[in-house]
Scaffold this motif. Structure first.
Motif, PDB file in Angstrom:
ATOM      1  N   TYR A  14      14.532  69.943   4.094  1.00 53.03           N
ATOM      2  CA  TYR A  14      14.461  69.999   5.555  1.00 53.03           C
ATOM      3  C   TYR A  14      14.453  71.459   5.985  1.00 53.03           C
ATOM      4  O   TYR A  14      15.069  72.301   5.336  1.00 53.03           O
ATOM      5  N   ILE A  16      15.766  74.062   8.575  1.00 53.41           N
ATOM      6  CA  ILE A  16      16.818  74.255   9.585  1.00 53.41           C
ATOM      7  C   ILE A  16      16.314  75.361  10.508  1.00 53.41           C
ATOM      8  O   ILE A  16      16.273  76.522  10.117  1.00 53.41           O
ATOM      9  N   PHE A  42      16.818  73.423   3.565  1.00 52.23           N
ATOM     10  CA  PHE A  42      17.957  72.715   2.984  1.00 52.23           C
ATOM     11  C   PHE A  42      17.443  71.547   2.154  1.00 52.23           C
ATOM     12  O   PHE A  42      16.647  70.744   2.633  1.00 52.23           O
ATOM     13  N   ALA A  44      17.970  68.192   0.828  1.00 50.49           N
ATOM     14  CA  ALA A  44      18.851  67.024   1.014  1.00 50.49           C
ATOM     15  C   ALA A  44      18.794  66.116  -0.217  1.00 50.49           C
ATOM     16  O   ALA A  44      19.735  65.379  -0.492  1.00 50.49           O
ATOM     17  N   HIS A  63      29.281  60.699  -0.968  1.00 53.03           N
ATOM     18  CA  HIS A  63      30.072  61.132   0.185  1.00 53.03           C
ATOM     19  C   HIS A  63      29.154  61.401   1.378  1.00 53.03           C
ATOM     20  O   HIS A  63      27.925  61.344   1.253  1.00 53.03           O
ATOM     21  N   ASN A  64      29.731  61.721   2.530  1.00 54.23           N
ATOM     22  CA  ASN A  64      28.931  62.003   3.720  1.00 54.23           C
ATOM     23  C   ASN A  64      28.032  63.203   3.452  1.00 54.23           C
ATOM     24  O   ASN A  64      28.512  64.226   2.971  1.00 54.23           O
ATOM     25  N   GLY A  65      26.752  63.024   3.742  1.00 57.18           N
ATOM     26  CA  GLY A  65      25.806  64.122   3.560  1.00 57.18           C
ATOM     27  C   GLY A  65      25.266  64.221   2.135  1.00 57.18           C
ATOM     28  O   GLY A  65      24.566  65.175   1.798  1.00 57.18           O
ATOM     29  N   ALA A  66      25.553  63.220   1.286  1.00 54.20           N
ATOM     30  CA  ALA A  66      25.093  63.275  -0.110  1.00 54.20           C
ATOM     31  C   ALA A  66      23.589  63.034  -0.243  1.00 54.20           C
ATOM     32  O   ALA A  66      23.006  63.339  -1.275  1.00 54.20           O
ATOM     33  N   GLY A  67      22.970  62.466   0.805  1.00 48.71           N
ATOM     34  CA  GLY A  67      21.524  62.242   0.762  1.00 48.71           C
ATOM     35  C   GLY A  67      21.128  60.773   0.763  1.00 48.71           C
ATOM     36  O   GLY A  67      19.948  60.443   0.579  1.00 48.71           O
ATOM     37  N   LYS A  68      22.066  59.874   0.994  1.00 44.54           N
ATOM     38  CA  LYS A  68      21.781  58.431   0.920  1.00 44.54           C
ATOM     39  C   LYS A  68      20.721  58.010   1.954  1.00 44.54           C
ATOM     40  O   LYS A  68      19.735  57.366   1.603  1.00 44.54           O
ATOM     41  N   SER A  69      20.960  58.387   3.225  1.00 41.58           N
ATOM     42  CA  SER A  69      20.019  57.956   4.277  1.00 41.58           C
ATOM     43  C   SER A  69      18.652  58.598   4.053  1.00 41.58           C
ATOM     44  O   SER A  69      17.620  57.964   4.283  1.00 41.58           O
ATOM     45  N   THR A  70      18.651  59.850   3.597  1.00 47.46           N
ATOM     46  CA  THR A  70      17.370  60.534   3.338  1.00 47.46           C
ATOM     47  C   THR A  70      16.585  59.749   2.285  1.00 47.46           C
ATOM     48  O   THR A  70      15.393  59.472   2.446  1.00 47.46           O
ATOM     49  N   ARG A  73      15.327  56.404   3.711  1.00 42.13           N
ATOM     50  CA  ARG A  73      14.185  56.593   4.614  1.00 42.13           C
ATOM     51  C   ARG A  73      12.906  56.778   3.807  1.00 42.13           C
ATOM     52  O   ARG A  73      11.870  56.197   4.129  1.00 42.13           O
ATOM     53  N   HIS A 207      30.018  52.344   2.587  1.00 37.18           N
ATOM     54  CA  HIS A 207      31.237  53.065   2.229  1.00 37.18           C
ATOM     55  C   HIS A 207      32.321  52.060   1.848  1.00 37.18           C
ATOM     56  O   HIS A 207      33.416  52.440   1.465  1.00 37.18           O
TER      57      HIS A 207
HETATM   58  N1  LIG Z   1      16.187  65.929   9.878  1.00 36.15           N
HETATM   59  C1  LIG Z   1      17.062  66.706   9.236  1.00 36.15           C
HETATM   60  N2  LIG Z   1      16.998  68.044   9.351  1.00 36.15           N
HETATM   61  C2  LIG Z   1      17.872  68.841   8.693  1.00 36.15           C
HETATM   62  N3  LIG Z   1      18.847  68.399   7.872  1.00 36.15           N
HETATM   63  C3  LIG Z   1      18.954  67.069   7.724  1.00 36.15           C
HETATM   64  C4  LIG Z   1      18.084  66.150   8.393  1.00 36.15           C
HETATM   65  N4  LIG Z   1      18.446  64.882   8.041  1.00 36.15           N
HETATM   66  C5  LIG Z   1      19.487  65.012   7.202  1.00 36.15           C
HETATM   67  N5  LIG Z   1      19.803  66.311   7.015  1.00 36.15           N
HETATM   68  C6  LIG Z   1      20.869  66.845   6.145  1.00 36.15           C
HETATM   69  O1  LIG Z   1      20.627  66.347   4.843  1.00 36.15           O
HETATM   70  C7  LIG Z   1      21.870  66.032   4.207  1.00 36.15           C
HETATM   71  C8  LIG Z   1      21.826  64.589   3.751  1.00 36.15           C
HETATM   72  O2  LIG Z   1      21.842  63.766   4.901  1.00 36.15           O
HETATM   73  P1  LIG Z   1      21.882  62.173   4.798  1.00 36.15           P
HETATM   74  O3  LIG Z   1      21.897  61.653   6.201  1.00 36.15           O
HETATM   75  O4  LIG Z   1      20.798  61.724   3.907  1.00 36.15           O
HETATM   76  O5  LIG Z   1      23.297  61.958   4.090  1.00 36.15           O
HETATM   77  P2  LIG Z   1      24.109  60.624   3.867  1.00 36.15           P
HETATM   78  O6  LIG Z   1      24.522  60.600   2.439  1.00 36.15           O
HETATM   79  O7  LIG Z   1      23.329  59.450   4.370  1.00 36.15           O
HETATM   80  O8  LIG Z   1      25.388  60.867   4.781  1.00 36.15           O
HETATM   81  P3  LIG Z   1      26.268  59.817   5.647  1.00 36.15           P
HETATM   82  O9  LIG Z   1      27.101  59.040   4.672  1.00 36.15           O
HETATM   83  O10 LIG Z   1      27.095  60.727   6.498  1.00 36.15           O
HETATM   84  O11 LIG Z   1      25.309  58.975   6.430  1.00 36.15           O
HETATM   85  C9  LIG Z   1      22.967  66.316   5.223  1.00 36.15           C
HETATM   86  O12 LIG Z   1      23.528  67.567   4.948  1.00 36.15           O
HETATM   87  C10 LIG Z   1      22.229  66.323   6.541  1.00 36.15           C
HETATM   88  O13 LIG Z   1      22.870  67.213   7.454  1.00 36.15           O
END
Ligand SMILES: Nc1ncnc2c1ncn2[C@@H]1O[C@H](COP(=O)(O)OP(=O)(O)OP(=O)(O)O)[C@@H](O)[C@H]1O
Length: 416
Positions: A14, A16, A42, A44, A63-70, A73, A207
């Motif tokens: 991503y 920033i 960054f 992800a 954990h939060n921010g580990a990249g799961k949602s990325t 998607r 979680h």
């Molecule tokens: N569009 C974006 N632009 C910049 N950084 C992003 C974007 N989307 C996600 N990130 C960053 O990428 C990293 C992974 O995000 P992601 O949402 O995939 O984590 P996650 O494991 O799903 O976290 P959570 O459990 O909090 O949902 C995080 O540090 C987030 O801040």
């Protein structure tokens, strides 16, 4: 078995933006001044590879921010990996974070039709399923209102009902099973189990460790965008806990400016954490408010936690559980926000929790208590097997029951 989904060295980067243009003119000026070159990047997701076979129930934890949602998607086809490839041989339906998927200015019904067509169904097929979806979502009265007016629960009900009734080959669920009321959650979980029983593929993040145990047969662990392991749920949850311990150690070292022992020496049981927030004493009281660690089966129990914060903290998450001597969880509850539950915390104080009519069978139990930052990234203070609770037989004891909870069965003969 053949793979329905393959992820080959997928990475996602991503940008920033340091300079956020507010108009086209601003954007052009920014480019001429070279401000965009100051943007940071960054990663992800980094070099993630795995494959999913037909019918697999895959969980993804981290954990939060580990990249799961990325990752989810990308699996849903929303965006492309910056490097690497993702291959899918079937139709994918995704339940991603609330707010994605539906157009807020279209009605629930219009969103259903559009969503169905985008999922590969014909308009006729969507219309044939429409009433069933609306009934499952319990949205008969609001289906012709714009989605903008829906509560998060209504939104989730429609999204889940649509995704599962479109009957995709792969259903992807990002944490959303945690939203909505518990009755609807149960209905969703039953429907999901039926979907899995048909041999369909599911990929979900949660979680909730019990959901991961119950709904997944393989689990991928992500840490800072990298796949750390893929294996059976117990091993994966162990790995997740180990990673949390490592983050706690790193955090403690950072706070003290050097290596720190986060496993603390205690008389009984074990304790670990950075101690930024700590439980300094645990007191138990019986129904007569007498300090004791012995109660009778079925009695209520009052637990008092004396806590201390080394500095003011905006919020704290906590867990409190009762475990058998053999470490079987009888129950545990999580408080995601102490502030929301009991109000803001002063630097030192006491929290009280009453457990009415605790139906435990006689035996020795332990209270396990944890304090965490609100993102659950590491551990402030965790006590396990430190605080014993002795449960004696109730005054009108009954025999022939084994297990953990005390129930009093009433038998009778059914008269024909
Ligand atoms: N569009 C974006 N632009 C910049 N950084 C992003 C974007 N989307 C996600 N990130 C960053 O990428 C990293 C992974 O995000 P992601 O949402 O995939 O984590 P996650 O494991 O799903 O976290 P959570 O459990 O909090 O949902 C995080 O540090 C987030 O801040």
């Amino acid at each position: 078995m053949t793979a329905i989904l393959t992820v080959e060295s997928a990475s996602k980067r991503y940008r920033i933006q340091r300079h956020r243009p507010t108009s086209i003119k601003d954007s052009i000026i920014g480019r001429l001044k070279g401000l965009h070159r100051k943007d940071n990047f960054f990663w992800a997701l980094r070099d993630v590879s795995f494959s999913v076979e037909h019918g697999l129930k895959l969980g993804i934890i981290g954990h939060n921010g580990a990249g799961k949602s990325t990752l989810l998607r990308l699996l849903c086809g929303l965006g492309r990996p910056t490097t690497g490839r993702i291959h899918c041989k079937g139709q994918v339906s995704g339940l991603l974070e609330l707010g994605s998927g539906f157009h807020p200015d279209m009605t629930g019904r219009e969103n259903l039709v559009t969503g169905g067509i985008l999922s590969g169904l014909t308009k006729r097929q969507v219309l044939a399923k429409q009433e069933e979806i609306i009934a499952f979502a319990e949205l008969e009265e609001c289906i012709d209102h714009t989605v903008r007016t829906y509560s998060s629960g209504m939104y989730l009900r429609l999204a889940f009902a649509a995704a599962i009734h479109f009957d995709p080959d792969v259903l992807i669920i990002d944490e959303v099973l945690a939203v909505g009321d518990s009755r609807f959650q149960k209905k969703c979980l039953e429907r999901l189990a039926a979907f899995q029983a048909k041999g369909k593929t599911t990929i979900l993040t949660s979680h909730d460790t019990e959901q991961i145990r119950n709904l997944c047969d393989e689990v991928l662990v992500l840490e800072e965008g990298r796949a750390v392991m893929l294996g059976d749920p117990e091993k994966a949850l162990q790995c997740y806990n180990d990673l949390m311990r490592q983050r706690t150690e790193k955090r403690a070292a950072l706070l003290s400016g050097g290596a720190t022992q986060t496993n603390l020496v205690v008389e009984h049981g074990s304790r670990m954490g950075t101690l930024e927030a700590s439980v300094c004493a645990v007191r138990l009281y019986d129904t007569q408010r007498r300090a004791t660690n012995t109660i009778h089966s079925g009695d209520s129990l009052i637990i008092e936690l004396e806590y201390r914060l080394t500095k003011p903290l905006p919020d704290v998450a906590l867990t409190l559980g009762i475990y058998t001597e053999a470490n079987t969880k009888c129950f545990e509850f999580c408080v995601a926000s102490a502030v929301t539950t009991v109000g803001s915390l002063t630097n030192a104080g006491r929290l009280r929790c009453q457990l009415p009519e605790l139906p435990l069978l006689p035996g020795l139990y332990y209270l396990n208590i944890g304090l965490y930052p609100p993102d659950w990234n590491y551990v402030y203070d965790y006590h396990w097997q430190m605080h014993p609770l002795h449960v004696l037989s109730a005054s009108e004891g009954y025999s022939g029951i084994s297990g953990v909870i005390s129930v009093k069965p009433v038998w009778s003969v059914v008269k024909e």
